[in-house]
Design a protein around this motif. Structure first.
Motif, PDB file in Angstrom:
ATOM      1  N   ASN A  99       0.436   4.241  -8.975  1.00  0.00           N
ATOM      2  CA  ASN A  99       0.653   4.568 -10.387  1.00  0.00           C
ATOM      3  C   ASN A  99       0.045   5.916 -10.751  1.00  0.00           C
ATOM      4  O   ASN A  99       0.572   6.628 -11.617  1.00  0.00           O
ATOM      5  N   LYS A 103       2.226   8.894 -12.394  1.00  0.00           N
ATOM      6  CA  LYS A 103       1.786   9.574 -13.609  1.00  0.00           C
ATOM      7  C   LYS A 103       1.682  11.072 -13.402  1.00  0.00           C
ATOM      8  O   LYS A 103       2.075  11.874 -14.266  1.00  0.00           O
ATOM      9  N   SER A 107       5.889  11.471 -14.901  1.00  0.00           N
ATOM     10  CA  SER A 107       5.716  11.066 -16.295  1.00  0.00           C
ATOM     11  C   SER A 107       6.045  12.235 -17.222  1.00  0.00           C
ATOM     12  O   SER A 107       6.086  13.393 -16.784  1.00  0.00           O
ATOM     13  N   GLN A 144      11.418  -6.410 -14.384  1.00  0.00           N
ATOM     14  CA  GLN A 144      11.397  -5.070 -14.964  1.00  0.00           C
ATOM     15  C   GLN A 144      11.487  -5.147 -16.488  1.00  0.00           C
ATOM     16  O   GLN A 144      12.276  -5.915 -17.030  1.00  0.00           O
ATOM     17  N   SER A 193       9.761   4.064 -20.973  1.00  0.00           N
ATOM     18  CA  SER A 193       8.764   3.616 -20.001  1.00  0.00           C
ATOM     19  C   SER A 193       9.243   2.329 -19.344  1.00  0.00           C
ATOM     20  O   SER A 193       9.816   1.451 -20.001  1.00  0.00           O
ATOM     21  N   SER A 195       8.192  -0.845 -16.620  1.00  0.00           N
ATOM     22  CA  SER A 195       7.199  -1.598 -15.852  1.00  0.00           C
ATOM     23  C   SER A 195       7.937  -2.452 -14.829  1.00  0.00           C
ATOM     24  O   SER A 195       8.839  -3.214 -15.187  1.00  0.00           O
ATOM     25  N   GLU A 208       2.670  -3.645  -8.958  1.00  0.00           N
ATOM     26  CA  GLU A 208       3.090  -3.386 -10.335  1.00  0.00           C
ATOM     27  C   GLU A 208       3.156  -1.878 -10.536  1.00  0.00           C
ATOM     28  O   GLU A 208       2.173  -1.168 -10.313  1.00  0.00           O
ATOM     29  N   ASN A 210       4.346   1.519 -12.965  1.00  0.00           N
ATOM     30  CA  ASN A 210       4.630   2.045 -14.304  1.00  0.00           C
ATOM     31  C   ASN A 210       5.238   3.437 -14.148  1.00  0.00           C
ATOM     32  O   ASN A 210       4.583   4.355 -13.666  1.00  0.00           O
ATOM     33  N   TRP A 211       6.502   3.563 -14.538  1.00  0.00           N
ATOM     34  CA  TRP A 211       7.195   4.834 -14.387  1.00  0.00           C
ATOM     35  C   TRP A 211       8.071   5.077 -15.607  1.00  0.00           C
ATOM     36  O   TRP A 211       8.005   4.323 -16.577  1.00  0.00           O
ATOM     37  N   SER A 212       8.846   6.133 -15.608  1.00  0.00           N
ATOM     38  CA  SER A 212       9.630   6.453 -16.802  1.00  0.00           C
ATOM     39  C   SER A 212      10.877   7.239 -16.443  1.00  0.00           C
ATOM     40  O   SER A 212      10.978   7.824 -15.349  1.00  0.00           O
TER      41      SER A 212
END
Length: 217
Positions: A99, A103, A107, A144, A193, A195, A208, A210-212
């Motif tokens: 993550n 980021k 991100s 997701q 965003s 997840s 897990e 977290n991206w975008s």
């Protein structure tokens, strides 16, 4: 169905429920469980459980305990079948490591300029390439959640299947999610965003993320 896809089924997973993946055994020991049961023999062969331990892929790190390791995310235009964007994950030890990579590189605040961009109204799909190591993974699910401005807009809960550790002759698996139409218009464009979680039958979260993505004109 490609060679990299799981060829297990819900029915075959049910047949194997009495065998606990958490019990520490070699693949050869798993392969010999109920060796006279034809349905289990067929199921275990579909997972590649006839391979020897010596054929397994090497671990990324010494004493690496992870079972599911994501290698790539690929986003495709579902109409033209062309690649929109790809995230190749570096070697990472845990969710925090990967993550931090996302980021710093993908991100809206990253300086790399590599954030995934998708043109509005585009029909696209996400392909996930991953490997399994150490243990059998049964009933793997991909979950997701997509949010914009803190508001949940869409959720995905996919039953992926059951997998044996990858071998030198079968180095990865892949799944392709259902097609999504990118939103459009002034309210539809912008940063979203995402997840992503990989969870198994035992409710263990393997990873897990977290991206975008950015929906643009």
């Amino acid at each position: 169905m490609s060679d990299n896809e799981s060829i297990s089924s819900e029915k075959s997973t049910e047949n194997f429920k009495s065998y606990k993946v958490g019990t520490k055994k070699t693949l050869n020991e798993y392969a010999n469980i109920d060796s006279q049961d034809e349905s289990l023999i067929k199921w275990k062969k579909s997972l590649g459980l006839t391979i020897d331990d010596s054929d397994l892929l090497p671990l990324d790190f010494p004493d690496d305990k992870r079972s599911v390791v994501v290698l790539k995310f690929q986003l495709y235009n579902a109409d033209t079948k062309t690649l929109i964007s790809e995230i190749s994950f570096p070697k990472y030890r845990n969710s925090a490591d990967v993550n931090a990579f996302l980021k710093n590189n993908y991100s809206p605040s990253s300086s790399s300029g590599e954030q995934i961009k998708i043109k509005e109204k585009t029909n696209f799909s996400i392909k996930i390439i991953f490997k399994v190591q150490n243990d059998l993974v049964t009933g793997l699910k991909y979950k997701q959640s997509i949010k914009k401005a803190g508001i949940t807009l869409d959720k995905v809960d996919n039953q992926i299947g059951s997998y044996a550790p990858n071998s030198k002759t079968k180095s990865s698996y892949d799944i392709t999610l259902d097609v999504i139409e990118a939103p459009s218009g002034l309210l539809g464009r912008g940063n979203y965003s995402i997840s992503s979680k990989f969870i198994d039958d035992d409710k263990k979260t393997h990873l897990e993320l977290n991206w975008s993505v950015n929906i643009c004109k």
